[in-house]
Design a protein around this motif. Sequence first.
Motif, PDB file in Angstrom:
ATOM      1  N   LYS A  64      12.704   6.743   5.526  1.00 33.75           N
ATOM      2  CA  LYS A  64      12.211   8.118   5.438  1.00 33.75           C
ATOM      3  C   LYS A  64      10.729   8.278   5.781  1.00 33.75           C
ATOM      4  O   LYS A  64      10.355   9.155   6.558  1.00 33.75           O
ATOM      5  CB  LYS A  64      12.474   8.664   4.026  1.00 33.75           C
ATOM      6  CG  LYS A  64      13.949   8.782   3.679  1.00 33.75           C
ATOM      7  CD  LYS A  64      14.147   9.367   2.279  1.00 33.75           C
ATOM      8  CE  LYS A  64      15.627   9.506   1.937  1.00 33.75           C
ATOM      9  NZ  LYS A  64      15.816  10.082   0.585  1.00 33.75           N
ATOM     10  N   VAL A  65       9.872   7.428   5.180  1.00 34.99           N
ATOM     11  CA  VAL A  65       8.434   7.606   5.383  1.00 34.99           C
ATOM     12  C   VAL A  65       8.014   7.183   6.795  1.00 34.99           C
ATOM     13  O   VAL A  65       7.209   7.859   7.442  1.00 34.99           O
ATOM     14  CB  VAL A  65       7.630   6.822   4.327  1.00 34.99           C
ATOM     15  CG1 VAL A  65       6.132   6.958   4.593  1.00 34.99           C
ATOM     16  CG2 VAL A  65       7.958   7.318   2.928  1.00 34.99           C
ATOM     17  N   LEU A  66       8.546   6.053   7.284  1.00 34.68           N
ATOM     18  CA  LEU A  66       8.160   5.577   8.617  1.00 34.68           C
ATOM     19  C   LEU A  66       8.484   6.592   9.713  1.00 34.68           C
ATOM     20  O   LEU A  66       7.633   6.859  10.573  1.00 34.68           O
ATOM     21  CB  LEU A  66       8.813   4.224   8.906  1.00 34.68           C
ATOM     22  CG  LEU A  66       8.470   3.595  10.255  1.00 34.68           C
ATOM     23  CD1 LEU A  66       6.964   3.404  10.422  1.00 34.68           C
ATOM     24  CD2 LEU A  66       9.191   2.252  10.426  1.00 34.68           C
ATOM     25  N   PRO A  67       9.682   7.204   9.741  1.00 34.25           N
ATOM     26  CA  PRO A  67       9.924   8.245  10.757  1.00 34.25           C
ATOM     27  C   PRO A  67       8.941   9.410  10.646  1.00 34.25           C
ATOM     28  O   PRO A  67       8.505   9.956  11.667  1.00 34.25           O
ATOM     29  CB  PRO A  67      11.355   8.707  10.452  1.00 34.25           C
ATOM     30  CG  PRO A  67      11.989   7.550   9.771  1.00 34.25           C
ATOM     31  CD  PRO A  67      10.898   6.910   8.961  1.00 34.25           C
ATOM     32  N   CYS A  68       8.587   9.776   9.406  1.00 30.22           N
ATOM     33  CA  CYS A  68       7.609  10.849   9.209  1.00 30.22           C
ATOM     34  C   CYS A  68       6.245  10.431   9.739  1.00 30.22           C
ATOM     35  O   CYS A  68       5.535  11.227  10.371  1.00 30.22           O
ATOM     36  CB  CYS A  68       7.536  11.186   7.718  1.00 30.22           C
ATOM     37  SG  CYS A  68       6.369  12.519   7.300  1.00 30.22           S
TER      38      CYS A  68
ATOM     39  N   GLN B 226       0.811  -1.212   0.000  1.00 31.55           N
ATOM     40  CA  GLN B 226       0.000   0.000   0.000  1.00 31.55           C
ATOM     41  C   GLN B 226       0.848   1.267   0.000  1.00 31.55           C
ATOM     42  O   GLN B 226       0.339   2.359  -0.227  1.00 31.55           O
ATOM     43  CB  GLN B 226      -0.937   0.006   1.213  1.00 31.55           C
ATOM     44  CG  GLN B 226      -1.945  -1.126   1.243  1.00 31.55           C
ATOM     45  CD  GLN B 226      -2.920  -1.088   0.081  1.00 31.55           C
ATOM     46  OE1 GLN B 226      -3.239  -0.027  -0.444  1.00 31.55           O
ATOM     47  NE2 GLN B 226      -3.399  -2.255  -0.326  1.00 31.55           N
ATOM     48  N   THR B 227       2.153   1.126   0.263  1.00 31.14           N
ATOM     49  CA  THR B 227       3.027   2.302   0.300  1.00 31.14           C
ATOM     50  C   THR B 227       3.498   2.718  -1.085  1.00 31.14           C
ATOM     51  O   THR B 227       4.181   3.732  -1.208  1.00 31.14           O
ATOM     52  CB  THR B 227       4.270   2.039   1.171  1.00 31.14           C
ATOM     53  OG1 THR B 227       5.111   1.052   0.528  1.00 31.14           O
ATOM     54  CG2 THR B 227       3.876   1.547   2.552  1.00 31.14           C
TER      55      THR B 227
ATOM     56  N   LEU C  62      11.601   8.548  -5.049  1.00 30.54           N
ATOM     57  CA  LEU C  62      12.403   8.126  -3.905  1.00 30.54           C
ATOM     58  C   LEU C  62      13.348   9.221  -3.413  1.00 30.54           C
ATOM     59  O   LEU C  62      14.001   9.055  -2.382  1.00 30.54           O
ATOM     60  CB  LEU C  62      13.199   6.869  -4.266  1.00 30.54           C
ATOM     61  CG  LEU C  62      12.367   5.662  -4.723  1.00 30.54           C
ATOM     62  CD1 LEU C  62      13.263   4.444  -4.940  1.00 30.54           C
ATOM     63  CD2 LEU C  62      11.263   5.342  -3.720  1.00 30.54           C
ATOM     64  N   ASN C  63      13.431  10.317  -4.148  1.00 35.12           N
ATOM     65  CA  ASN C  63      14.292  11.428  -3.726  1.00 35.12           C
ATOM     66  C   ASN C  63      13.512  12.496  -2.956  1.00 35.12           C
ATOM     67  O   ASN C  63      14.100  13.434  -2.429  1.00 35.12           O
ATOM     68  CB  ASN C  63      14.958  12.079  -4.946  1.00 35.12           C
ATOM     69  CG  ASN C  63      15.921  11.137  -5.638  1.00 35.12           C
ATOM     70  OD1 ASN C  63      16.693  10.433  -4.985  1.00 35.12           O
ATOM     71  ND2 ASN C  63      15.877  11.108  -6.969  1.00 35.12           N
ATOM     72  N   MET C  64      12.193  12.334  -2.896  1.00 39.15           N
ATOM     73  CA  MET C  64      11.360  13.354  -2.242  1.00 39.15           C
ATOM     74  C   MET C  64      11.376  13.191  -0.725  1.00 39.15           C
ATOM     75  O   MET C  64      11.245  12.075  -0.212  1.00 39.15           O
ATOM     76  CB  MET C  64       9.927  13.284  -2.758  1.00 39.15           C
ATOM     77  CG  MET C  64       8.981  14.296  -2.114  1.00 39.15           C
ATOM     78  SD  MET C  64       7.303  14.247  -2.798  1.00 39.15           S
ATOM     79  CE  MET C  64       7.617  15.035  -4.395  1.00 39.15           C
ATOM     80  N   ASP C  65      11.555  14.284  -0.032  1.00 39.03           N
ATOM     81  CA  ASP C  65      11.477  14.295   1.426  1.00 39.03           C
ATOM     82  C   ASP C  65       9.998  14.221   1.819  1.00 39.03           C
ATOM     83  O   ASP C  65       9.216  15.112   1.464  1.00 39.03           O
ATOM     84  CB  ASP C  65      12.104  15.574   1.969  1.00 39.03           C
ATOM     85  CG  ASP C  65      12.169  15.603   3.489  1.00 39.03           C
ATOM     86  OD1 ASP C  65      11.442  14.815   4.136  1.00 39.03           O
ATOM     87  OD2 ASP C  65      12.939  16.410   4.039  1.00 39.03           O
ATOM     88  N   PRO C  66       9.571  13.168   2.542  1.00 40.74           N
ATOM     89  CA  PRO C  66       8.145  13.047   2.902  1.00 40.74           C
ATOM     90  C   PRO C  66       7.639  14.209   3.745  1.00 40.74           C
ATOM     91  O   PRO C  66       6.436  14.488   3.772  1.00 40.74           O
ATOM     92  CB  PRO C  66       8.081  11.725   3.661  1.00 40.74           C
ATOM     93  CG  PRO C  66       9.467  11.424   4.083  1.00 40.74           C
ATOM     94  CD  PRO C  66      10.358  12.033   3.042  1.00 40.74           C
TER      95      PRO C  66
END
Length: 308
Positions: free
Chosen positions: A213-217, A118-119, A126-130
């Motif tokens: 990156k996404v999980l910490p966000c 689902q992610t 993949l270079n975008m900061d979430p």
Amino acid sequence: MYLQIDKSEDFYKDKERRGGQDRRGDLTRPIKNRKIYWIFTHWWAGDLPYVFERHTDITMFLSKQQVQTLAPGNELEDDVVNAYMELVRLREKYMWQNGDLHSPAKRFFIAPSFLMYQTKNLSTNLNMDPYKKTGAKLAEQIDFFKTYHRQFQGPDIQLRDYALFPTCTGGHWILFIVDLNKMKVLLVNPLREDGPFSNFKMIYSVQYYFMEKVLPCWLNYLDPQRFTKKFMKMAIVTVRPKQDTGVDCGVYVCKYVDAILNVIRLEHAVLHPYDDVETFRYRITWELRRGRARHLSAWGLTQRNLGL
């Protein structure tokens, strides 16, 4: 007559393999022969098109073809792995409710494997900061955070100590282990051959992006005071039980999770690539049949309640 013979044979085999020690709760303890006989005659044979098991807290609907992937020599279907993980979640839930587990025991979030699928919409760039997403992309990300923060059984991810993410990508199962207190993430790959670190990041680029990156966000969105780190560096678990065949990765990931919950460090776990993996297949099948994961070992329960 079969059951009478079988009981004595069970006793002999169990005594022979346990070496005079009590193996109750041992992950590799052989399953009873009469249970194996039932599995072969009821779940792995016959003409029924599906297996339908309704239990107190879970109803499973698995096709006969899916169930038969548990037989030795087959690659596990995704729904079979997810059904087993649901049993493990239920075990954790009830052990806390019944007081078998108590503080300072660690609490676990166990994600369904389809969560990583689902992610995909969050990982197109993949270079975008979430943290810097705007407009529709930001709204889509927040909707994901709100939808998947709670597992089917148990509290939200931000209230856990560890999060386990079993993941199937390209037909191969891997496991991500996240220490939510230290904000560290580990990748456990059952494959025997360990390639260079850069290869893992290339093969699992979407998963790396999500975990680092996404999980910490996501965690920061749910609890900004507890989770302040914006990046988690991936590390590879190099010493762990490894598969010898090309079809046992799903079994290994199931048992990685079981071992972790029993406080068995993967670098200390010694599994026979044939005998023990075959035992795991029988045990997973039997646990799915009865709708309940086998109990934690007495040793593992003690270690958990010590906070280890």
